[in-house]
Design an enzyme around this catalytic site. Structure first.
Site, PDB file in Angstrom:
ATOM      1  CG  HIS A  30      -2.045  -1.021   1.074  1.00  0.00           C
ATOM      2  ND1 HIS A  30      -3.197  -0.845   0.345  1.00  0.00           N
ATOM      3  CD2 HIS A  30      -2.117  -2.275   1.575  1.00  0.00           C
ATOM      4  CE1 HIS A  30      -3.940  -1.930   0.413  1.00  0.00           C
ATOM      5  NE2 HIS A  30      -3.311  -2.819   1.146  1.00  0.00           N
ATOM      6  CG  LEU A 120       0.483 -15.982  -6.369  1.00  0.00           C
ATOM      7  CD1 LEU A 120       0.585 -17.490  -6.581  1.00  0.00           C
ATOM      8  CD2 LEU A 120       1.636 -15.513  -5.487  1.00  0.00           C
ATOM      9  CB  SER A 121       0.588 -10.345 -10.417  1.00  0.00           C
ATOM     10  OG  SER A 121       0.232  -9.280 -11.276  1.00  0.00           O
ATOM     11  CB  SER A 122      -2.726 -14.731 -13.176  1.00  0.00           C
ATOM     12  OG  SER A 122      -3.994 -14.124 -13.012  1.00  0.00           O
ATOM     13  CG  ASP A 167       1.365  -6.501  -9.846  1.00  0.00           C
ATOM     14  OD1 ASP A 167       2.035  -6.248  -8.829  1.00  0.00           O
ATOM     15  OD2 ASP A 167       0.132  -6.696  -9.820  1.00  0.00           O
TER      16      ASP A 167
HETATM   17  P1  ADP Z   1      -4.299 -11.729 -10.193  1.00  0.00           P
HETATM   18  O1  ADP Z   1      -3.570 -10.813 -11.134  1.00  0.00           O
HETATM   19  O2  ADP Z   1      -3.945 -11.480  -8.769  1.00  0.00           O
HETATM   20  O3  ADP Z   1      -4.149 -13.179 -10.538  1.00  0.00           O
HETATM   21  P2  ADP Z   1      -6.511 -10.359 -11.352  1.00  0.00           P
HETATM   22  O4  ADP Z   1      -7.955 -10.306 -11.039  1.00  0.00           O
HETATM   23  O5  ADP Z   1      -5.752  -9.077 -11.431  1.00  0.00           O
HETATM   24  O6  ADP Z   1      -5.844 -11.377 -10.326  1.00  0.00           O
HETATM   25  O7  ADP Z   1      -6.296 -11.056 -12.763  1.00  0.00           O
HETATM   26  C1  ADP Z   1      -6.898 -12.293 -13.031  1.00  0.00           C
HETATM   27  C2  ADP Z   1      -7.599 -12.211 -14.377  1.00  0.00           C
HETATM   28  O8  ADP Z   1      -6.628 -12.180 -15.443  1.00  0.00           O
HETATM   29  C3  ADP Z   1      -8.437 -13.423 -14.650  1.00  0.00           C
HETATM   30  O9  ADP Z   1      -9.719 -13.285 -14.072  1.00  0.00           O
HETATM   31  C4  ADP Z   1      -8.494 -13.425 -16.165  1.00  0.00           C
HETATM   32  O10 ADP Z   1      -9.447 -12.485 -16.630  1.00  0.00           O
HETATM   33  C5  ADP Z   1      -7.113 -12.909 -16.548  1.00  0.00           C
HETATM   34  N1  ADP Z   1      -6.184 -14.014 -16.800  1.00  0.00           N
HETATM   35  C6  ADP Z   1      -5.011 -14.247 -16.181  1.00  0.00           C
HETATM   36  N2  ADP Z   1      -4.401 -15.351 -16.669  1.00  0.00           N
HETATM   37  C7  ADP Z   1      -5.216 -15.848 -17.626  1.00  0.00           C
HETATM   38  C8  ADP Z   1      -5.159 -16.979 -18.500  1.00  0.00           C
HETATM   39  N3  ADP Z   1      -4.151 -17.841 -18.479  1.00  0.00           N
HETATM   40  N4  ADP Z   1      -6.195 -17.155 -19.360  1.00  0.00           N
HETATM   41  C9  ADP Z   1      -7.217 -16.303 -19.383  1.00  0.00           C
HETATM   42  N5  ADP Z   1      -7.334 -15.233 -18.588  1.00  0.00           N
HETATM   43  C10 ADP Z   1      -6.358 -14.990 -17.722  1.00  0.00           C
HETATM   44 MG    MG Z   2      -3.769  -8.627 -11.129  1.00  0.00          MG
END
Ligand code: ADP
Ligand code: MG
Length: 377
Positions: A30, A120-122, A167
């Site tokens: 933060h 974990l910032s997917s 990120d």
């Molecule tokens: P975090 O970044 O913490 O994992 P977020 O809500 O910021 O959470 O991002 C997750 C979103 O990113 C998912 O709901 C989806 O919309 C998108 N996303 C991430 N990885 C994939 C993937 N491999 N295939 C499809 N969508 C993805």
């Molecule tokens: Mg995210």
């Protein structure tokens, strides 16, 4: 494997395959909107994309995590905040690159191994994999900080998520065995040694799997408190005041504003203290600072919740060097720096403690500092 799937779906071979990792933030929570310092590292889980040009003026995207269904959009129809939500992450990067990337149709297949929505910032992993692939495909020669800004712009405007730049920066710039000290004021970076594996240490991520309702309004309200402190004190940024100077001016702020800004100011100091300890190889001292960060997030910034407190406290009780909640708060994940040999014990104690408190069963991931985005072929 991804290349053959791409061929199956799009009927040709990909031109570029690139990947980018997710991340955890060790300390600096933060403070990214306060010009503060953050200290994330890239995890070994990556999102991989395969990409090739097409000749039908369309962007076509598919994900192995979304049943490989193709979503196609005419380049001329690309507009922020439109289209199926997940497709906005990859297409947002292309949109942010503008004519550099959108002068031809593109086919993109995604395979993400970063757990979705676990803190974990997917999302950044997906954006940065696309940015890396496109940079190579069109030979754009954009720098890593430029790619980070482009990926962030895509998420801010095209996806509609007001995230900071941490990120994307770490997903692109991380190096193996290091954490990345990022100064969010000027985006300067320094690689900080964090080669924990040979020391028998690992970072345990504890996903509480809960999301308390406070999450949206709570974040904005706390951010507003920090902005109020800046205004009330007549300073440019909380970065510009020391802890001692801030304490001396306590009477100028209401209690809530003081407590929240106090978190921000002390957290920035903790990041720099943590970096100094890592440079001297003092992981015990480092762990203690991580735990202090949790206490400040809990008591000053008030964004923790019983599940996060229990996860961090139980990890510490059973041998962690330090533990804290991460991310927005009111749920999500905690991290603990642990001895690898204690991993099973700590996980089982946390599981039991959660069961005894009638909390949802947590998920665990273990994370080691890994390299940032790369072109695979
Ligand atoms: P975090 O970044 O913490 O994992 P977020 O809500 O910021 O959470 O991002 C997750 C979103 O990113 C998912 O709901 C989806 O919309 C998108 N996303 C991430 N990885 C994939 C993937 N491999 N295939 C499809 N969508 C993805
Ligand atoms: Mg995210």
């Amino acid at each position: 494997m991804l290349a053959s799937k791409f061929a199956e779906i799009f009927g040709k071979d990909p031109e570029i395959v690139a990947s980018a990792p997710g991340r955890v933030n060790l300390i600096g929570e933060h403070v990214d909107f306060l010009d503060g310092f953050v200290l994330p590292f890239a995890i070994s889980d990556v999102t991989t994309v395969a990409i090739a040009k097409n000749s039908n003026s369309q962007i076509r995207v598919a994900s192995l995590q979304k049943n490989c269904e193709i979503t196609a959009i005419e380049i001329s129809n690309i507009q922020p905040m439109t289209g199926e939500p997940w497709t906005r992450y990859p297409i947002g990067v292309l949109w942010a690159l503008g004519p550099k990337a959108l002068n031809t149709g593109l086919d993109i297949l995604v395979d993400g191994q970063v757990p979705l929505g676990a803190g974990l910032s997917s999302s950044a992993a997906l954006e940065c994999a696309v940015a890396t692939a496109v940079n190579q495909l069109f030979n754009l020669k954009l720098s890593l900080p430029d790619l980070a800004r482009i990926a962030q712009k895509g998420e801010n405007i095209y996806v509609g998520m007001p995230c900071g730049i941490m990120d994307q920066s770490v997903s692109l710039m991380a190096t193996k065995g290091h954490a990345l000290l990022l100064d969010t004021r000027d985006l300067s970076t320094e690689q900080i040694p964090f080669d924990i594996s040979p020391l028998g240490l690992e970072l345990l991520v504890i996903d509480t799997q809960v999301h308390h309702a406070l999450v949206d309004g709570g974040y904005a309200e706390r951010r507003a408190s920090c902005e109020k402190a800046v205004a009330d004190l007549g300073i440019k940024s909380l970065r510009d005041i020391t802890v001692a100077q801030f304490e001396a001016r306590k009477s100028e702020l209401d209690e809530k504003t003081y407590a929240r800004a106090f978190h921000g100011i002390t957290e920035m100091e903790r990041v720099l203290d943590a970096v100094a300890l890592l440079k001297s190889g003092d992981f015990v001292g480092f762990g203690e600072i991580v735990t202090l960060a949790h206490q400040s997030l809990r008591d000053n910034y008030t964004v923790s919740c019983p599940e996060l407190d229990l996860a961090a406290d139980t990890a510490n009780k059973f041998g962690a060097l330090g533990a804290r909640m991460i991310g927005g708060g009111f749920g999500g994940s905690a991290i603990a720096l642990i001895k690898a040999k204690d991993s099973e014990l700590i996980k089982s104690e946390i599981r039991s403690a959660f069961m005894a408190s009638k909390f949802k069963a947590p998920r665990f991931f273990s994370a080691l500092p890994s390299q940032g985005a790369c072109v695979i072929n």
